[in-house]
Motif scaffolding. Sequence first.
Motif, PDB file in Angstrom:
ATOM      1  N   ALA A 165      16.034 -14.558 -33.071  1.00 27.07           N
ATOM      2  CA  ALA A 165      16.985 -14.749 -34.164  1.00 27.07           C
ATOM      3  C   ALA A 165      16.423 -15.515 -35.344  1.00 27.07           C
ATOM      4  N   GLY A 166      16.864 -15.105 -36.542  1.00 24.04           N
ATOM      5  CA  GLY A 166      16.606 -15.856 -37.763  1.00 24.04           C
ATOM      6  C   GLY A 166      17.760 -16.815 -37.996  1.00 24.04           C
ATOM      7  N   ASP A 204      27.341 -15.698 -17.822  1.00 24.16           N
ATOM      8  CA  ASP A 204      26.209 -15.095 -18.540  1.00 24.16           C
ATOM      9  C   ASP A 204      25.411 -16.177 -19.257  1.00 24.16           C
ATOM     10  N   ARG A 205      24.104 -15.940 -19.364  1.00 23.35           N
ATOM     11  CA  ARG A 205      23.213 -16.939 -19.963  1.00 23.35           C
ATOM     12  C   ARG A 205      22.481 -16.329 -21.160  1.00 23.35           C
ATOM     13  N   ILE A 206      22.550 -17.008 -22.283  1.00 26.58           N
ATOM     14  CA  ILE A 206      21.851 -16.523 -23.484  1.00 26.58           C
ATOM     15  C   ILE A 206      20.709 -17.478 -23.821  1.00 26.58           C
ATOM     16  N   THR A 207      19.525 -16.919 -24.000  1.00 24.56           N
ATOM     17  CA  THR A 207      18.398 -17.699 -24.523  1.00 24.56           C
ATOM     18  C   THR A 207      18.073 -17.155 -25.902  1.00 24.56           C
ATOM     19  N   VAL A 208      17.954 -18.043 -26.866  1.00 21.78           N
ATOM     20  CA  VAL A 208      17.659 -17.634 -28.238  1.00 21.78           C
ATOM     21  C   VAL A 208      16.256 -18.108 -28.597  1.00 21.78           C
ATOM     22  N   SER A 248      18.977  -9.655 -37.829  1.00 24.42           N
ATOM     23  CA  SER A 248      18.238 -10.644 -38.620  1.00 24.42           C
ATOM     24  C   SER A 248      17.218  -9.918 -39.483  1.00 24.42           C
ATOM     25  N   ASN A 249      16.642 -10.640 -40.418  1.00 27.37           N
ATOM     26  CA  ASN A 249      15.649 -10.045 -41.307  1.00 27.37           C
ATOM     27  C   ASN A 249      14.458  -9.523 -40.485  1.00 27.37           C
TER      28      ASN A 249
END
Length: 323
Positions: A7-8, A27-31, A200-201
């Motif tokens: 992610a930007g 649920d697990r989110i990794t950024v 994202s860009n």
Amino acid sequence: MRITALAGGIGGARFLRGLRAALGPEDRITVIGNTGDDIHLHGLKVCPDLDTVMYTLGGGIHEEQGWGRADETWSIKEELKAYGVGPDWFGLGDRDFATHIVRTRMLAAGYPLSAVTEALCDRWQPGVRLLPMSDDRVETHVRITDADGSRVVHFQEYWVRLHAAVEAEAIVSVGAEDAKPAPGVLEAIAEADLVLLPPSNPVVSIGTILTVPGIRAAVAAAAAPVVGLSPIVGGAPVRGMADRVLAAVGVETGAAAVARHYGSRRDGGLLDGWLVDSSDAAAVDEVEAAGIACRAVPLLMSSVEATAEMARAALALAAEVSA
Ligand code: GDP
Ligand code: CA
């Protein structure tokens, strides 16, 4: 489900907020956040994209602006101006300053950026694990030619001070070749059940993350499906100046062109699936011909619920491509 997203700033953060709303508590989110936009100002280390994700998911963002803190005041900026101390084109609000002071102190004490980011997130509780792409310094620079001649400027100078008004001739990820992915980054990609590329860009956010050695290969080799969402709607960025940096890397500003730029995993690229906006339904065939499953759905993040619906469409496409 374990989901890993690159992610930007604004586009990434808003998408992640919808994604979180679409998922359950288990649920697990990794950024994996872009740090190519990072800049040193007034002796402080500023990480605009990490902070946008942290503030947006942590409820501290200035909602309309999309960056910086809500209910911000600008006393420090005014005082600096009174001293004639610049740069005046990069606004840091008083509340925001505290984040950069804490970060800079911790870095000076020897903590890596990943540990600092974790400590800052202790306060904000963004509901995701936020990792910088690298603990090493990587900076996006832009080659331009203007009245001052041909030169290279920091990405923030190009974007914020020059408003991307001059042509970007090249984008350089300075320091990337010697950078290592931050601890946990490669594992988060390899062990994910789904890898997402938010809207994202594609050049200066996701593209920069992919310049860190090992990250592109990890996405290309991930066991999980990789699904992306187009930041380009109707031939233009929804917000910002992505067309300027896409041109610099020779990519047309279109939903299908960006998908082809990422490439199909079938051919060593990054994508199994791609979502385009409903208004770009005509692009679906071109994307599928490139070996990427494609669907047209509404892609405007006008509310958290509308964004959650985008995230559900990405989950559905992932299920389809892995079946
Ligand atoms: P930045 O670091 O703050 O520039 O943020 P990102 O790189 O994460 O996202 C910027 C991109 O988000 C731009 O190219 C926009 O076109 C895209 N974007 C912003 N809002 C929307 C939206 O509502 N829908 C879609 N599809 N893209 C969006
Ligand atoms: Ca950014």
